[in-house]
Design an enzyme around this catalytic site. Structure first.
Site, short mmCIF file in Angstrom:
data_model
loop_
_atom_site.label_atom_id
_atom_site.label_comp_id
_atom_site.label_asym_id
_atom_site.label_seq_id
_atom_site.Cartn_x
_atom_site.Cartn_y
_atom_site.Cartn_z
N LYS A 134 22.72 -4.01 4.20
CA LYS A 134 21.82 -3.54 3.13
C LYS A 134 20.73 -2.64 3.73
CE LYS A 134 19.16 -7.80 3.60
NZ LYS A 134 18.90 -9.15 3.04
N ARG A 165 14.42 -16.99 -5.77
CA ARG A 165 14.40 -15.55 -6.08
C ARG A 165 15.62 -15.22 -6.93
NH1 ARG A 165 13.99 -12.61 -0.28
NH2 ARG A 165 16.15 -13.29 -0.40
N TYR A 210 -8.32 11.61 12.80
CA TYR A 210 -9.02 11.36 11.54
C TYR A 210 -10.03 10.23 11.68
CZ TYR A 210 -5.69 14.16 8.79
OH TYR A 210 -4.93 15.17 8.27
N MET A 264 -0.06 11.36 9.37
CA MET A 264 1.23 11.47 8.68
C MET A 264 2.35 11.93 9.62
SD MET A 264 2.27 13.79 5.39
CE MET A 264 1.07 13.05 4.30
#
Ligand SMILES: *Cc1c(COP(=O)(O)O)cnc(C)c1O
Length: 364
Positions: free
Chosen positions: A38, A137, A259, A307
């Site tokens: 998956k 679940r 940053y 990023m």
């Protein structure tokens, strides 16, 4: 540097994945060993992984989503079973049947839908019966399971391929939930004595043979994540991630890096900027804890992860020069260690691997 050299490169060792599958298959024998592919094969490429494992003899594949199942279906022989764990949603039954996908039937409505599809088609249709033993679940609740056993005509037209359940805390060997779930699962298993029972995920395999039943369902261990976190990793690493040094500069106090001016030079420092960032899945939580590796040396992350870029302190590594590839994940930086430094688990590191990397597959 040739023009085509990529800024970042993910190398997936399919031979190591096959070796991990063979190792797990030997541990669970005479039970069969499936492969959970998956989330695009835990980020490494479900089609390439499924194809390699099918060649090695794997005949049971599990995915989460229907679209993942469609991709894997085309990659493996028609005789291999591809089970979709999400469950059969309304209106999907015809597609499942046409594409030879096995739905996991997780509630009474899904059982009714699949039974109706089988009757309309005039054939027996395979399915996985998922019984919830504690995860809460997906899967039939104990009450729904009891109702099914009380009226088996609900299964008309359905040929169960597996009776399954999923462990909650299998990586914690001594957690009593394991034994409680095992006891609960034995009841459902006993109600379908002729159907293959499937219970153990990767860590479940290491809880002992009574957890193996007929088909084990490892995911993470195939990809090299440690299924026994309290002990040395028995699996092989399977992925290497490298990113190119785009620029190198010298700075000194009081300059800052990145940053938010989160890192401040207190001495003359060589800073290398590499082509990887949070858009590539290299999480912002690596700030202050992540590292890269080059020529046998650790290169600590400094400043914020942005990023597209990460900055490294390469003051002590003169060979860290523009154009070199540094390792972010691989033999020197195993996935579980990398995950720990970001405050997460190996599963999240692999499944977040981005789409911008060049990818190379080493065939078995
Ligand atoms: C993801 C998953 C697995 C595989 O789990 P790992 O811990 O990665 O081995 C097995 N079974 C089910 C139902 C799953 O959702």
């Amino acid at each position: 540097m040739a023009k085509a050299d990529p800024a970042s490169l993910l190398t997936v060792d399919l031979g190591a994945i096959v070796a991990n599958w063979r190792d797990l298959a030997a541990r669970v024998a005479p039970a069969r060993c499936a492969a959970v592919v998956k989330a695009d094969g835990y980020g490494l490429g479900s089609v390439a992984v499924a194809r390699a494992l099918a060649k090695a003899g794997c005949r049971d594949f599990f995915v989460a989503r229907l679209n993942e199942g469609l991709a894997v279906r085309d990659a493996v022989p028609e005789t291999a079973r591809v089970t979709v764990l999400d469950g059969l949603m309304k209106g999907e039954a015809a597609l499942y049947r046409r594409r030879n996908l096995t739905p996991s039937l997780n509630d009474p409505g899904q059982i009714a839908e699949w039974s109706a599809q089988a009757k309309a088609a005039g054939e027996k249709l395979a399915a996985t019966l998922h019984f919830d033993t504690g995860m809460s679940r997906l899967g039939l609740t104990p009450k729904e399971g009891d109702a099914l056993l009380a009226d088996r005509t609900k299964l008309d037209g359905i040929a169960p391929a597996y009776v399954m359940s999923h462990l909650v805390s299998s990586e914690e060997r001594d957690n009593p939930i394991n034994a409680a779930q095992l006891a609960a699962f034995k009841k459902w298993r006993a109600a379908f004595p002729d159907v293959a029972a499937s219970f153990a995920n990767s860590s479940g395999i290491f809880l002992g043979p009574e957890y193996h039943f007929d088909v084990a369902r490892p995911g993470c261990a195939l990809y090299g994540i440690n299924p026994t976190p309290d002990r040395p990793n028995p699996m092989r690493g399977t992925a290497k991630l490298e990113a190119r040094i785009l620029q190198v500069r010298e700075i000194d106090s009081p300059q800052t890096v990145g940053y938010g001016a989160m890192w401040k030079a207190t001495r003359p420092t060589r800073v290398a900027t590499i082509a990887c960032g949070y858009a590539d899945g290299w999480l912002r939580t690596f700030q202050g804890k992540g590292q890269a590796w080059l020529d046998g040396r650790s290169l600590p992350f400094i400043g914020r992860v942005s990023m597209d870029l990460i900055t490294l302190d390469v003051s002590d590594v003169p060979t860290a020069t523009q154009g070199r590839m540094v390792e972010l994940l691989g033999p020197n930086l195993p996935v579980d260690d990398v995950a720990a430094s970001a405050g997460t688990i190996g599963y999240e590191i692999l499944t977040r691997l981005g789409a911008r990397f060049a990818r190379t597959y080493i065939e078995p």
